[in-house]
Design a protein around this motif. Structure first.
Motif, PDB file in Angstrom:
ATOM      1  N   ASP A  29       0.822  -1.208   0.000  1.00 18.86           N
ATOM      2  CA  ASP A  29       0.000   0.000   0.000  1.00 18.86           C
ATOM      3  C   ASP A  29       0.855   1.256   0.000  1.00 18.86           C
ATOM      4  O   ASP A  29       0.538   2.246  -0.664  1.00 18.86           O
ATOM      5  CB  ASP A  29      -0.928   0.016   1.222  1.00 18.86           C
ATOM      6  CG  ASP A  29      -2.120  -0.901   1.052  1.00 18.86           C
ATOM      7  OD1 ASP A  29      -2.370  -1.354  -0.081  1.00 18.86           O
ATOM      8  OD2 ASP A  29      -2.806  -1.174   2.058  1.00 18.86           O
ATOM      9  N   ILE A  35      -3.928   5.723  -1.353  1.00 18.23           N
ATOM     10  CA  ILE A  35      -4.969   5.534  -0.347  1.00 18.23           C
ATOM     11  C   ILE A  35      -5.467   6.873   0.192  1.00 18.23           C
ATOM     12  O   ILE A  35      -4.672   7.766   0.509  1.00 18.23           O
ATOM     13  CB  ILE A  35      -4.447   4.676   0.823  1.00 18.23           C
ATOM     14  CG1 ILE A  35      -3.960   3.305   0.322  1.00 18.23           C
ATOM     15  CG2 ILE A  35      -5.514   4.514   1.889  1.00 18.23           C
ATOM     16  CD1 ILE A  35      -5.050   2.423  -0.199  1.00 18.23           C
ATOM     17  N   THR A  91      -8.050   5.620  -3.589  1.00 17.72           N
ATOM     18  CA  THR A  91      -8.736   4.411  -3.129  1.00 17.72           C
ATOM     19  C   THR A  91      -9.037   4.518  -1.644  1.00 17.72           C
ATOM     20  O   THR A  91      -8.150   4.843  -0.843  1.00 17.72           O
ATOM     21  CB  THR A  91      -7.871   3.163  -3.387  1.00 17.72           C
ATOM     22  OG1 THR A  91      -7.713   2.971  -4.794  1.00 17.72           O
ATOM     23  CG2 THR A  91      -8.511   1.920  -2.782  1.00 17.72           C
ATOM     24  N   SER A  93      -9.683   2.733   1.790  1.00 13.64           N
ATOM     25  CA  SER A  93      -9.382   1.463   2.449  1.00 13.64           C
ATOM     26  C   SER A  93      -9.893   1.531   3.875  1.00 13.64           C
ATOM     27  O   SER A  93      -9.469   2.385   4.661  1.00 13.64           O
ATOM     28  CB  SER A  93      -7.875   1.189   2.446  1.00 13.64           C
ATOM     29  OG  SER A  93      -7.544   0.166   3.381  1.00 13.64           O
ATOM     30  N   ASN A  96      -7.033   0.873   6.478  1.00 11.28           N
ATOM     31  CA  ASN A  96      -6.005   1.910   6.540  1.00 11.28           C
ATOM     32  C   ASN A  96      -6.446   3.086   7.393  1.00 11.28           C
ATOM     33  O   ASN A  96      -5.605   3.776   7.984  1.00 11.28           O
ATOM     34  CB  ASN A  96      -5.636   2.376   5.136  1.00 11.28           C
ATOM     35  CG  ASN A  96      -4.485   1.599   4.548  1.00 11.28           C
ATOM     36  OD1 ASN A  96      -3.318   1.943   4.751  1.00 11.28           O
ATOM     37  ND2 ASN A  96      -4.799   0.529   3.827  1.00 11.28           N
ATOM     38  N   GLU A 147     -12.526  -4.123  -3.800  1.00 14.62           N
ATOM     39  CA  GLU A 147     -12.244  -5.241  -2.896  1.00 14.62           C
ATOM     40  C   GLU A 147     -13.396  -5.392  -1.918  1.00 14.62           C
ATOM     41  O   GLU A 147     -13.719  -4.470  -1.176  1.00 14.62           O
ATOM     42  CB  GLU A 147     -10.934  -5.039  -2.134  1.00 14.62           C
ATOM     43  CG  GLU A 147     -10.585  -6.222  -1.243  1.00 14.62           C
ATOM     44  CD  GLU A 147      -9.231  -6.092  -0.567  1.00 14.62           C
ATOM     45  OE1 GLU A 147      -8.976  -6.862   0.378  1.00 14.62           O
ATOM     46  OE2 GLU A 147      -8.434  -5.220  -0.978  1.00 14.62           O
ATOM     47  N   ASP A 178     -10.124  -6.631   3.376  1.00 11.70           N
ATOM     48  CA  ASP A 178     -10.402  -5.205   3.477  1.00 11.70           C
ATOM     49  C   ASP A 178     -11.652  -4.877   2.677  1.00 11.70           C
ATOM     50  O   ASP A 178     -12.121  -5.679   1.864  1.00 11.70           O
ATOM     51  CB  ASP A 178      -9.209  -4.408   2.929  1.00 11.70           C
ATOM     52  CG  ASP A 178      -9.172  -2.965   3.435  1.00 11.70           C
ATOM     53  OD1 ASP A 178     -10.071  -2.566   4.199  1.00 11.70           O
ATOM     54  OD2 ASP A 178      -8.231  -2.239   3.053  1.00 11.70           O
ATOM     55  N   ARG A 180     -12.639  -1.951   0.032  1.00 14.34           N
ATOM     56  CA  ARG A 180     -12.020  -0.858  -0.714  1.00 14.34           C
ATOM     57  C   ARG A 180     -12.875  -0.458  -1.908  1.00 14.34           C
ATOM     58  O   ARG A 180     -13.483  -1.296  -2.562  1.00 14.34           O
ATOM     59  CB  ARG A 180     -10.619  -1.252  -1.223  1.00 14.34           C
ATOM     60  CG  ARG A 180      -9.641  -1.560  -0.111  1.00 14.34           C
ATOM     61  CD  ARG A 180      -8.224  -1.763  -0.626  1.00 14.34           C
ATOM     62  NE  ARG A 180      -7.314  -1.985   0.477  1.00 14.34           N
ATOM     63  CZ  ARG A 180      -6.000  -1.830   0.433  1.00 14.34           C
ATOM     64  NH1 ARG A 180      -5.432  -1.444  -0.712  1.00 14.34           N
ATOM     65  NH2 ARG A 180      -5.242  -2.049   1.490  1.00 14.34           N
ATOM     66  N   LYS A 182     -12.687   2.642  -5.285  1.00 13.41           N
ATOM     67  CA  LYS A 182     -11.836   3.623  -5.948  1.00 13.41           C
ATOM     68  C   LYS A 182     -12.684   4.696  -6.604  1.00 13.41           C
ATOM     69  O   LYS A 182     -13.748   4.420  -7.156  1.00 13.41           O
ATOM     70  CB  LYS A 182     -10.950   2.949  -7.000  1.00 13.41           C
ATOM     71  CG  LYS A 182      -9.920   3.891  -7.628  1.00 13.41           C
ATOM     72  CD  LYS A 182      -8.957   3.147  -8.532  1.00 13.41           C
ATOM     73  CE  LYS A 182      -7.906   4.108  -9.097  1.00 13.41           C
ATOM     74  NZ  LYS A 182      -6.946   3.413 -10.001  1.00 13.41           N
TER      75      LYS A 182
END
Length: 273
Positions: A29, A35, A91, A93, A96, A147, A178, A180, A182
Motif C-alpha cells: 500500500d 490511499i 482508493t 481502504s 487503513n 475489494e 479489506d 475498498r 476507488k
C-alpha cells in the motif's frame, strides 16, 4: 500424506504467517496504492446518499453485553473515517483508516462470523456493520468497489427490521480482508460517519451535484429446499437512472445461502427432483 502449509504447522507459525501477510500488505500500500487519508472539516455541499443502521437489533442469539460491546467498537471506529475525502484517483481502504482493533486501543470483544459461518467472539467484533453501511452508500454512487468479501454463505438470523437486501453486506478481517473502493470520477467525495443513540449514521457527499441516481434491489428472492436443507436465494441488481430513465443495470450479487434458523414460518419452495 499431504504436506502442511507453513501456517498450519503450529500456532506460532500461523502467527508468523499472519503477521507477515499484514506487513506485506502495508508495504504494498505504501509503495503502490493511492490511499485516501486527508480529511476536510467542512462537509462537501452535495449529499449523494445517506443511511442509518440500527445498532441494537435484539436478536435472540446475540447477548446484550456482546451487542453493547459492538456499539463501543463502532464509537471508536466511526470518527476514524468521519470526514475523509476520496479524491479523484484515490482508493478508500477501511483498515487503513480504522487501524488494528486491539484492547490497548479500547476495542471490546464483540460478535464475529467465522469462515465456516459460525458465530464467535473477538476483539473489535461488530465492525462489519460499519463496512456494511459504507458499502450500501457506495452502491448508490458511481464509485467502483475494488475489494469486497462476504459471509453470506450462511443466513444466520431471521429478518428483523431489515433495511437492506440480504447479501449486500461485507466481511472484514484486519488487514487482509479489506473493504475498498476507488474514485474513478473527476468529483471529490466525502464520508460522514457518526454514532447516535440508536443508529450508526452515514452520509456520502460530493463536491459536485450528482448527475445520475442509483437504486439497489433484490429480485426474485425465495427460500428453496435442496436435499433437506433450506437456502435463501435471489439476485441483487444496481440500477442507474438519469432523469428517471434507466440507463444501465448491473448484477451485484447472486445469493445461495444456507439458512441457519427455524424455517417453519417461512414459505419454502421444494426443489424438483
Amino acid at each position: 500424506m499431504t504436506r502442511k502449509l507453513f501456517c498450519e504447522i503450529s500456532p506460532l507459525t500461523y502467527k508468523i504467517s499472519y503477521e507477515g501477510h499484514i506487513l506485506k500488505r502495508k508495504i504494498t500500500d505504501t509503495l503502490r496504492a493511492n490511499i485516501s487519508k486527508d480529511k476536510y472539516d467542512t462537509k462537501l455541499p452535495y449529499i449523494v446518499f445517506e443511511h442509518q443502521s440500527l445498532m441494537r437489533r435484539g436478536l435472540r442469539k446475540v447477548p446484550v453485553p456482546v451487542e453493547e460491546a459492538k456499539v463501543k467498537n463502532l464509537q471508536i471506529a466511526a470518527p476514524k473515517v468521519n470526514r475523509v475525502l476520496i479524491k479523484p484517483g484515490e482508493t478508500f481502504s477501511f483498515w487503513n483508516l480504522v487501524g488494528r482493533c486491539t484492547v490497548q486501543n479500547g476495542y471490546q470483544s464483540g460478535l464475529m462470523v467465522a469462515n465456516d459461518g459460525e458465530l464467535k467472539k473477538g476483539t473489535g467484533g461488530g465492525l462489519c456493520q460499519f463496512s456494511n453501511l459504507i458499502h450500501w452508500m457506495v452502491l448508490h454512487s458511481p464509485l467502483d468497489v475494488i475489494e469486497k468479501y462476504h459471509h453470506e454463505q450462511v443466513d444466520m438470523f431471521p429478518d428483523s427490521d431489515r433495511q437492506v437486501p440480504f447479501g449486500s453486506g461485507t466481511s472484514i478481517v484486519y488487514n487482509y480482508l479489506d473493504y475498498r473502493f476507488k474514485n474513478n470520477t473527476s468529483t471529490t467525495y466525502q464520508l460522514i460517519t457518526y454514532v447516535g443513540d440508536k443508529y450508526l449514521h452515514g452520509e456520502l457527499r460530493a463536491s459536485e451535484a450528482p448527475k445520475d441516481t442509483y437504486e439497489v434491489q433484490m429480485i426474485d428472492e425465495k427460500f428453496i429446499e435442496e436435499g433437506g436443507q433450506v437456502y435463501r436465494c435471489g439476485k441483487i441488481f444496481q440500477y442507474v437512472l438519469n432523469n428517471g430513465n434507466l440507463i444501465s443495470e448491473k448484477l451485484i450479487k447472486t445469493n445461495h445461502a444456507r439458512v441457519a434458523y427455524d424455517t417453519s414460518n417461512l414459505e419454502v419452495v421444494k426443489q424438483k427432483s
